[in-house]
Motif scaffolding. Structure first.
Motif, mmCIF file in Angstrom:
data_model
loop_
_atom_site.group_PDB
_atom_site.id
_atom_site.type_symbol
_atom_site.label_atom_id
_atom_site.label_comp_id
_atom_site.label_asym_id
_atom_site.label_seq_id
_atom_site.Cartn_x
_atom_site.Cartn_y
_atom_site.Cartn_z
ATOM 1 N N ILE A 33 0.810 -1.213 0.000
ATOM 2 C CA ILE A 33 0.000 0.000 0.000
ATOM 3 C C ILE A 33 0.848 1.269 0.000
ATOM 4 C CG2 ILE A 33 -1.985 -1.120 1.060
ATOM 5 C CD1 ILE A 33 -1.262 0.481 3.610
ATOM 6 N N LEU A 34 2.144 1.126 0.355
ATOM 7 C CA LEU A 34 3.041 2.282 0.283
ATOM 8 C C LEU A 34 4.482 1.790 0.233
ATOM 9 C CD1 LEU A 34 2.979 5.393 0.254
ATOM 10 C CD2 LEU A 34 3.271 5.343 2.724
ATOM 11 N N GLU A 35 5.262 2.354 -0.682
ATOM 12 C CA GLU A 35 6.663 1.980 -0.835
ATOM 13 C C GLU A 35 7.570 2.978 -0.117
ATOM 14 O OE1 GLU A 35 7.083 1.972 -5.049
ATOM 15 O OE2 GLU A 35 6.138 0.017 -5.288
ATOM 16 N N ASN A 36 8.799 2.546 0.116
ATOM 17 C CA ASN A 36 9.846 3.386 0.702
ATOM 18 C C ASN A 36 9.445 3.935 2.070
ATOM 19 O OD1 ASN A 36 12.467 4.181 0.415
ATOM 20 N ND2 ASN A 36 12.028 5.988 -0.793
ATOM 21 N N VAL A 37 8.992 3.040 2.936
ATOM 22 C CA VAL A 37 8.589 3.409 4.298
ATOM 23 C C VAL A 37 9.723 3.044 5.250
ATOM 24 C CG1 VAL A 37 6.883 3.025 6.127
ATOM 25 C CG2 VAL A 37 6.164 3.046 3.729
ATOM 26 N N ALA A 38 10.183 4.014 6.029
ATOM 27 C CA ALA A 38 11.324 3.787 6.920
ATOM 28 C C ALA A 38 10.900 3.172 8.245
ATOM 29 C CB ALA A 38 12.058 5.102 7.155
ATOM 30 N N SER A 39 9.715 3.524 8.750
ATOM 31 C CA SER A 39 9.270 2.978 10.031
ATOM 32 C C SER A 39 7.744 2.879 10.058
ATOM 33 C CB SER A 39 9.766 3.842 11.187
ATOM 34 O OG SER A 39 9.154 5.117 11.139
ATOM 35 N N PHE A 40 7.269 1.924 10.855
ATOM 36 C CA PHE A 40 5.832 1.719 11.038
ATOM 37 C C PHE A 40 5.617 1.281 12.478
ATOM 38 C CE2 PHE A 40 2.189 -1.314 10.928
ATOM 39 C CZ PHE A 40 1.201 -0.409 10.628
ATOM 40 N N SER A 41 4.886 2.075 13.246
ATOM 41 C CA SER A 41 4.648 1.728 14.647
ATOM 42 C C SER A 41 3.168 1.883 14.988
ATOM 43 C CB SER A 41 5.502 2.584 15.578
ATOM 44 O OG SER A 41 5.196 3.948 15.426
ATOM 45 N N VAL A 42 2.722 1.005 15.875
ATOM 46 C CA VAL A 42 1.327 0.988 16.313
ATOM 47 C C VAL A 42 1.317 0.874 17.828
ATOM 48 C CG1 VAL A 42 -0.908 -0.144 16.046
ATOM 49 C CG2 VAL A 42 0.772 -0.314 14.217
ATOM 50 N N ASP A 43 0.400 1.583 18.463
ATOM 51 C CA ASP A 43 0.268 1.491 19.916
ATOM 52 C C ASP A 43 -1.159 1.869 20.292
ATOM 53 O OD1 ASP A 43 1.032 0.990 22.522
ATOM 54 O OD2 ASP A 43 2.861 2.176 22.361
ATOM 55 N N ASN A 44 -1.476 1.675 21.568
ATOM 56 C CA ASN A 44 -2.783 2.121 22.047
ATOM 57 C C ASN A 44 -2.593 2.998 23.277
ATOM 58 O OD1 ASN A 44 -2.006 -0.051 23.667
ATOM 59 N ND2 ASN A 44 -4.102 -0.525 24.202
ATOM 60 N N ASP A 45 -3.648 3.696 23.631
ATOM 61 C CA ASP A 45 -3.614 4.589 24.780
ATOM 62 C C ASP A 45 -3.615 3.760 26.060
ATOM 63 O OD1 ASP A 45 -4.383 6.558 26.786
ATOM 64 O OD2 ASP A 45 -4.894 7.836 25.077
ATOM 65 N N GLN A 46 -2.825 4.185 27.047
ATOM 66 C CA GLN A 46 -2.762 3.451 28.316
ATOM 67 C C GLN A 46 -4.077 3.549 29.084
ATOM 68 O OE1 GLN A 46 -0.189 1.485 29.034
ATOM 69 N NE2 GLN A 46 0.658 2.117 27.076
ATOM 70 N N ILE A 47 -4.759 4.679 28.971
ATOM 71 C CA ILE A 47 -6.026 4.880 29.685
ATOM 72 C C ILE A 47 -7.194 4.370 28.847
ATOM 73 C CG2 ILE A 47 -7.574 6.616 30.679
ATOM 74 C CD1 ILE A 47 -4.967 8.297 31.141
ATOM 75 N N ASP A 48 -7.237 4.788 27.600
ATOM 76 C CA ASP A 48 -8.317 4.369 26.696
ATOM 77 C C ASP A 48 -7.744 3.348 25.717
ATOM 78 O OD1 ASP A 48 -10.460 4.077 25.048
ATOM 79 O OD2 ASP A 48 -10.538 6.145 24.372
ATOM 80 N N ILE A 49 -7.859 2.061 26.054
ATOM 81 C CA ILE A 49 -7.177 1.026 25.264
ATOM 82 C C ILE A 49 -7.764 0.879 23.863
ATOM 83 C CG2 ILE A 49 -6.439 -0.290 27.267
ATOM 84 C CD1 ILE A 49 -8.714 -2.295 26.562
ATOM 85 N N LYS A 50 -8.943 1.419 23.630
ATOM 86 C CA LYS A 50 -9.561 1.295 22.299
ATOM 87 C C LYS A 50 -9.185 2.435 21.361
ATOM 88 C CE LYS A 50 -13.256 -1.532 23.950
ATOM 89 N NZ LYS A 50 -14.644 -1.640 24.312
ATOM 90 N N GLN A 51 -8.278 3.275 21.799
ATOM 91 C CA GLN A 51 -7.749 4.337 20.950
ATOM 92 C C GLN A 51 -6.440 3.825 20.357
ATOM 93 O OE1 GLN A 51 -9.382 7.204 20.570
ATOM 94 N NE2 GLN A 51 -7.950 8.654 19.716
ATOM 95 N N ILE A 52 -6.435 3.550 19.049
ATOM 96 C CA ILE A 52 -5.261 2.991 18.371
ATOM 97 C C ILE A 52 -4.492 4.122 17.680
ATOM 98 C CG2 ILE A 52 -4.451 1.327 16.654
ATOM 99 C CD1 ILE A 52 -5.925 -0.024 18.900
ATOM 100 N N TYR A 53 -3.193 4.176 17.931
ATOM 101 C CA TYR A 53 -2.334 5.174 17.291
ATOM 102 C C TYR A 53 -1.463 4.483 16.242
ATOM 103 C CZ TYR A 53 -3.645 8.092 21.245
ATOM 104 O OH TYR A 53 -4.352 8.797 22.177
ATOM 105 N N VAL A 54 -1.462 5.059 15.052
ATOM 106 C CA VAL A 54 -0.657 4.527 13.944
ATOM 107 C C VAL A 54 0.295 5.626 13.491
ATOM 108 C CG1 VAL A 54 -0.688 3.525 11.627
ATOM 109 C CG2 VAL A 54 -2.568 3.048 13.217
ATOM 110 N N LYS A 55 1.539 5.229 13.274
ATOM 111 C CA LYS A 55 2.547 6.203 12.856
ATOM 112 C C LYS A 55 3.478 5.553 11.837
ATOM 113 C CE LYS A 55 5.956 9.262 15.021
ATOM 114 N NZ LYS A 55 6.571 9.658 16.300
#
Length: 200
Positions: free
Chosen positions: A146-168
């Motif tokens: 879906i995307l070329e030349n990507v240097a990093s990919f990280s995923v995490d969730n909020d410690q308080i609100d676990i259903k909040q997903i962060y993508v970077k």
């Protein structure tokens, strides 16, 4: 009687003026063309990044179970038997050293059409490409970039609100002249969804 016409000096001066004007126009036009090409490259790159971001966002939004009306039990979650609700899982697999920002995001979605239309989707980074792997109920797997030349990919969730997903992710164009860091959040709305964080 005087003869009218241009002298050799006048002709040389006029030719010099014309060549200066022509050279200036060529330089300006060439600069505008380069600016136009650079702008077009930026637009194409930003469009590809936006499409990758939207793909992940909408896939995650489809994790939320679809409610269907049952003749005997009112409303129930599509694909589940009465009395056996199974929460949807979102797996966040965090990478260990020495490969930081190589996380995986995996979850299950279904469509509005058919109970058997259920897909397992995984996003991960491989060979600097952000990949989307889809596996259906018959275990048929399809992988697309879906995307070329990507240097990093990280995923995490909020410690308080676990259903909040962060993508970077951090992406560059093919010439390594344009780069962009994308950071966004997706909220999982249903109580029937839970997030399981693991280590790769």
């Amino acid at each position: 009687m005087k003869k009218s016409g241009f002298t050799l000096v006048e002709l040389a001066v006029s030719m010099l003026i014309i060549s200066i004007i022509a050279t200036t126009l060529i330089i300006v036009l060439r600069g505008n063309l380069n600016t136009l090409k650079t702008g077009q490259r930026h637009m194409d790159f930003n469009q590809r990044v936006l499409l990758a971001m939207r793909r992940i966002f909408y896939d995650l939004k489809h994790v939320n179970p679809i409610l269907v009306k049952s003749e005997t039990a009112g409303y129930m979650i599509k694909g589940e038997h009465i009395g056996e609700p199974k929460p949807r899982k979102v797996f966040i697999r965090k990478s260990k050293e020495p490969l930081p920002d190589r996380d995986e995001l995996e979850f299950v979605i279904d469509s509005n059409q058919d109970i058997d239309d259920i897909y397992n989707i995984k996003y991960f980074l491989k060979d600097s490409n952000l990949l989307r792997e889809v596996r259906d109920v018959t275990a048929t797997t399809k992988v697309e970039t879906i995307l070329e030349n990507v240097a990093s990919f990280s995923v995490d969730n909020d410690q308080i609100d676990i259903k909040q997903i962060y993508v970077k992710f951090y992406a560059k164009d093919s010439a390594n002249t344009i780069s962009r860091e994308v950071d966004f959040a997706v909220r999982l709305e249903s109580d029937f969804v839970y997030v399981d964080k693991q280590e790769l």
